[in-house]
Design a protein around this motif. Structure first.
Motif, PDB file in Angstrom:
ATOM      1  N   ALA A   1      17.152   6.906   9.127  1.00 42.26           N
ATOM      2  CA  ALA A   1      17.770   6.665  10.477  1.00 42.26           C
ATOM      3  C   ALA A   1      18.784   5.492   9.785  1.00 42.26           C
ATOM      4  N   GLN A   2      18.731   4.587   9.167  1.00 41.03           N
ATOM      5  CA  GLN A   2      19.749   3.618   9.811  1.00 41.03           C
ATOM      6  C   GLN A   2      20.574   4.139   8.534  1.00 41.03           C
ATOM      7  N   ALA A   3      20.474   4.521   7.796  1.00 44.35           N
ATOM      8  CA  ALA A   3      21.857   4.744   6.506  1.00 44.35           C
ATOM      9  C   ALA A   3      22.732   6.219   7.135  1.00 44.35           C
ATOM     10  N   GLY A   4      22.289   6.206   8.151  1.00 37.99           N
ATOM     11  CA  GLY A   4      23.123   8.115   8.485  1.00 37.99           C
ATOM     12  C   GLY A   4      22.505   9.332   7.862  1.00 37.99           C
ATOM     13  N   LEU A   5      21.095   8.565   7.212  1.00 37.36           N
ATOM     14  CA  LEU A   5      21.079  10.308   7.072  1.00 37.36           C
ATOM     15  C   LEU A   5      19.969  10.995   7.250  1.00 37.36           C
ATOM     16  N   THR A   6      19.533  11.013   8.261  1.00 34.85           N
ATOM     17  CA  THR A   6      18.206  11.650   8.960  1.00 34.85           C
ATOM     18  C   THR A   6      17.838  12.862   9.066  1.00 34.85           C
ATOM     19  N   GLY A   7      18.813  13.844   8.894  1.00 33.43           N
ATOM     20  CA  GLY A   7      18.868  14.815   8.594  1.00 33.43           C
ATOM     21  C   GLY A   7      18.621  15.470   7.036  1.00 33.43           C
ATOM     22  N   LEU A   8      18.645  14.228   5.877  1.00 37.07           N
ATOM     23  CA  LEU A   8      18.676  14.874   4.022  1.00 37.07           C
ATOM     24  C   LEU A   8      17.567  14.843   4.442  1.00 37.07           C
ATOM     25  N   LEU A   9      16.469  15.040   4.622  1.00 38.45           N
ATOM     26  CA  LEU A   9      14.963  15.628   4.077  1.00 38.45           C
ATOM     27  C   LEU A   9      14.753  16.325   5.798  1.00 38.45           C
ATOM     28  N   PRO A  10      13.481  17.621   5.724  1.00 41.14           N
ATOM     29  CA  PRO A  10      13.329  18.335   6.516  1.00 41.14           C
ATOM     30  C   PRO A  10      11.734  16.894   6.659  1.00 41.14           C
ATOM     31  N   ALA A  11      11.237  16.796   8.168  1.00 40.29           N
ATOM     32  CA  ALA A  11      10.417  15.930   8.339  1.00 40.29           C
ATOM     33  C   ALA A  11       9.265  16.146   7.893  1.00 40.29           C
ATOM     34  N   GLN A  12       8.420  17.257   7.550  1.00 44.06           N
ATOM     35  CA  GLN A  12       7.965  17.090   6.983  1.00 44.06           C
ATOM     36  C   GLN A  12       7.404  16.035   5.414  1.00 44.06           C
ATOM     37  N   ARG A  13       8.357  15.900   4.818  1.00 40.21           N
ATOM     38  CA  ARG A  13       8.392  16.063   3.231  1.00 40.21           C
ATOM     39  C   ARG A  13       8.425  14.355   3.904  1.00 40.21           C
ATOM     40  N   LEU A  14       8.486  13.990   4.812  1.00 39.93           N
ATOM     41  CA  LEU A  14       8.155  11.836   5.045  1.00 39.93           C
ATOM     42  C   LEU A  14       7.416  12.039   4.930  1.00 39.93           C
ATOM     43  N   ASP A  15       6.480  12.521   5.570  1.00 39.69           N
ATOM     44  CA  ASP A  15       4.651  12.636   5.947  1.00 39.69           C
ATOM     45  C   ASP A  15       4.082  12.776   4.565  1.00 39.69           C
ATOM     46  N   ALA A  16       4.739  13.682   3.224  1.00 37.79           N
ATOM     47  CA  ALA A  16       4.013  14.035   2.533  1.00 37.79           C
ATOM     48  C   ALA A  16       4.057  13.091   1.210  1.00 37.79           C
ATOM     49  N   GLY A  17       4.671  12.503   0.959  1.00 37.19           N
ATOM     50  CA  GLY A  17       4.308  11.319  -0.576  1.00 37.19           C
ATOM     51  C   GLY A  17       2.605  10.430  -0.376  1.00 37.19           C
ATOM     52  N   PRO A  18       2.764  10.322  -1.674  1.00 38.29           N
ATOM     53  CA  PRO A  18       1.173   9.521  -1.096  1.00 38.29           C
ATOM     54  C   PRO A  18       1.722   7.877  -0.797  1.00 38.29           C
ATOM     55  N   GLN A  19       0.846   7.323  -0.404  1.00 34.45           N
ATOM     56  CA  GLN A  19       0.800   5.864   0.138  1.00 34.45           C
ATOM     57  C   GLN A  19      -0.191   5.525  -0.409  1.00 34.45           C
ATOM     58  N   TYR A  20       0.607   4.257  -0.568  1.00 38.14           N
ATOM     59  CA  TYR A  20      -0.572   2.410  -1.408  1.00 38.14           C
ATOM     60  C   TYR A  20      -0.563   1.549   0.057  1.00 38.14           C
ATOM     61  N   ASP A  21      -1.180   0.338  -0.513  1.00 38.53           N
ATOM     62  CA  ASP A  21      -1.380  -0.500   0.316  1.00 38.53           C
ATOM     63  C   ASP A  21      -0.566  -2.162  -0.356  1.00 38.53           C
ATOM     64  N   LEU A  22      -0.450  -1.396  -1.507  1.00 35.56           N
ATOM     65  CA  LEU A  22       0.529  -2.695  -1.807  1.00 35.56           C
ATOM     66  C   LEU A  22       1.188  -2.766  -2.566  1.00 35.56           C
ATOM     67  N   LEU A  23       3.182  -3.345  -2.087  1.00 36.18           N
ATOM     68  CA  LEU A  23       3.611  -3.415  -2.733  1.00 36.18           C
ATOM     69  C   LEU A  23       3.931  -3.553  -4.273  1.00 36.18           C
ATOM     70  N   SER A  24       3.304  -4.333  -5.034  1.00 35.77           N
ATOM     71  CA  SER A  24       2.571  -4.339  -6.181  1.00 35.77           C
ATOM     72  C   SER A  24       2.485  -2.399  -7.148  1.00 35.77           C
ATOM     73  N   MET A  25       1.405  -2.402  -6.259  1.00 36.28           N
ATOM     74  CA  MET A  25       1.196  -0.488  -6.369  1.00 36.28           C
ATOM     75  C   MET A  25       2.210   0.069  -6.190  1.00 36.28           C
ATOM     76  N   ALA A  26       3.419   0.008  -5.242  1.00 36.25           N
ATOM     77  CA  ALA A  26       5.062   0.552  -5.113  1.00 36.25           C
ATOM     78  C   ALA A  26       5.191   0.248  -6.167  1.00 36.25           C
ATOM     79  N   LEU A  27       5.695  -0.530  -6.607  1.00 36.82           N
ATOM     80  CA  LEU A  27       6.570  -0.356  -8.010  1.00 36.82           C
ATOM     81  C   LEU A  27       5.910   0.107  -8.726  1.00 36.82           C
TER      82      LEU A  27
END
Length: 300
Positions: free
Chosen positions: A210-236
């Protein structure tokens, strides 16, 4: 003002609760079993409540006793440590028990700590980690650096660092994708790979787009479909392993960017509503070692 219980009575109560036995408590604090029992009875009379249920098999704390123990034990440990600090450091320093968010400690705090150690060799900084808000009534921490909203009832807070996030990807994932510039290239990457999400900032991807002006770039369901990690180190490390695209702060990604393991996809950074704060109970505000650490953080 209520009369405070004696330290002996509190020590007897604390030891009896931990051992669930007056006899074992007596052995620990070098009193007779009768003396310990007498001290606890006197404490109950002073408070006007029953702290224990007395059974043949031993002692069991009442609900009031359990709540009282949580605060008494913390206070006794603090007194013990304060006494040890005076004996060891003669008032010139001491230990600071600090709980820190894991990734923040690894990628931001520890690389800077040599400055604090050099400036304050009289302070021993003990570090531990914790996920979620720290309950200072049940743990021996003096302070914590937490990702939170700041001060709350009974807790003071000093801003340490905002959390600013932008997207990163492993360079090898860019190979084979259609070439393009700007938003077209970004859309190709985000459409092709999972979006790694953060447990503590679950709406980060939607907010960044939204901040980048790209709200319509991906369908809404894609934003909730990825894996979820507790730690930033895991994400890196997920990004480095090619598991997807993640939003990361620069201080976490910098080393991997320098080594060529990850690449930023956009210069646009989104700042989370919460941030990293140094938080501590109000009654610890006068701790000298905490004050020194807090002053150092302001210039770190």
């Amino acid at each position: 003002m209520a009369t405070l219980p004696s330290l002996t009575a509190l020590r007897c109560f604390d030891a009896s609760a931990r051992h669930e036995s007056f006899t074992k408590a007596a052995a620990e604090i070098h009193l007779t079993q009768g003396a310990v029992s007498h001290q606890v009875l006197g404490l109950e009379a002073q408070l006007g409540v029953s702290l224990f249920v007395r059974k043949r098999a031993g002692l069991k704390l009442t609900s009031v006793g359990s709540a009282y123990l949580a605060e008494v034990s913390s206070a006794l440990r603090q007194l013990e440590r304060a006494t040890q600090n005076v004996v060891t450091h003669k008032g010139a320093g001491g230990a600071l028990n600090l709980c820190v968010a894991s990734s923040f400690a690894t990628y931001w705090l520890i690389p800077r700590l040599s400055g604090f150690v050099a400036a304050h060799p009289e302070v021993t900084l003990n570090l531990s980690t914790h996920i979620g808000p720290v309950d200072f009534s049940s743990v021996p921490h003096d302070a914590a650096i937490e990702f939170c909203s700041g001060a709350s009832a009974g807790l003071r807070a000093e801003l340490v660092l905002p959390l600013s996030l932008r997207p990163y990807v492993a360079p090898r994932l860019l190979k084979g994708l259609p070439r393009g510039n700007g938003q077209h290239a970004l859309k190709n990457v985000l459409a092709a790979y999972p979006l790694i999400r953060h447990t503590t900032v679950p709406h980060a991807w939607a907010s960044w787009l939204a901040q980048a002006g790209l709200t319509g770039l991906l369908p809404a369901q894609r934003l909730d479909a990825g894996p979820q990690y507790d730690l930033l180190s895991m994400a890196l490390n997920g990004v480095i392993a090619g598991l997807g695209v993640a939003l990361l702060p620069e201080y976490v990604a910098a080393g991997a960017v320098a080594s060529g393991q990850v690449r930023p996809l956009s210069p646009m950074a989104w700042k989370a509503e919460k941030a990293y704060y140094l938080r501590y109970p109000e009654w610890k505000a006068e701790m000298r070692v905490l004050q020194r650490f807090q002053d150092w953080l302001k210039s770190a």
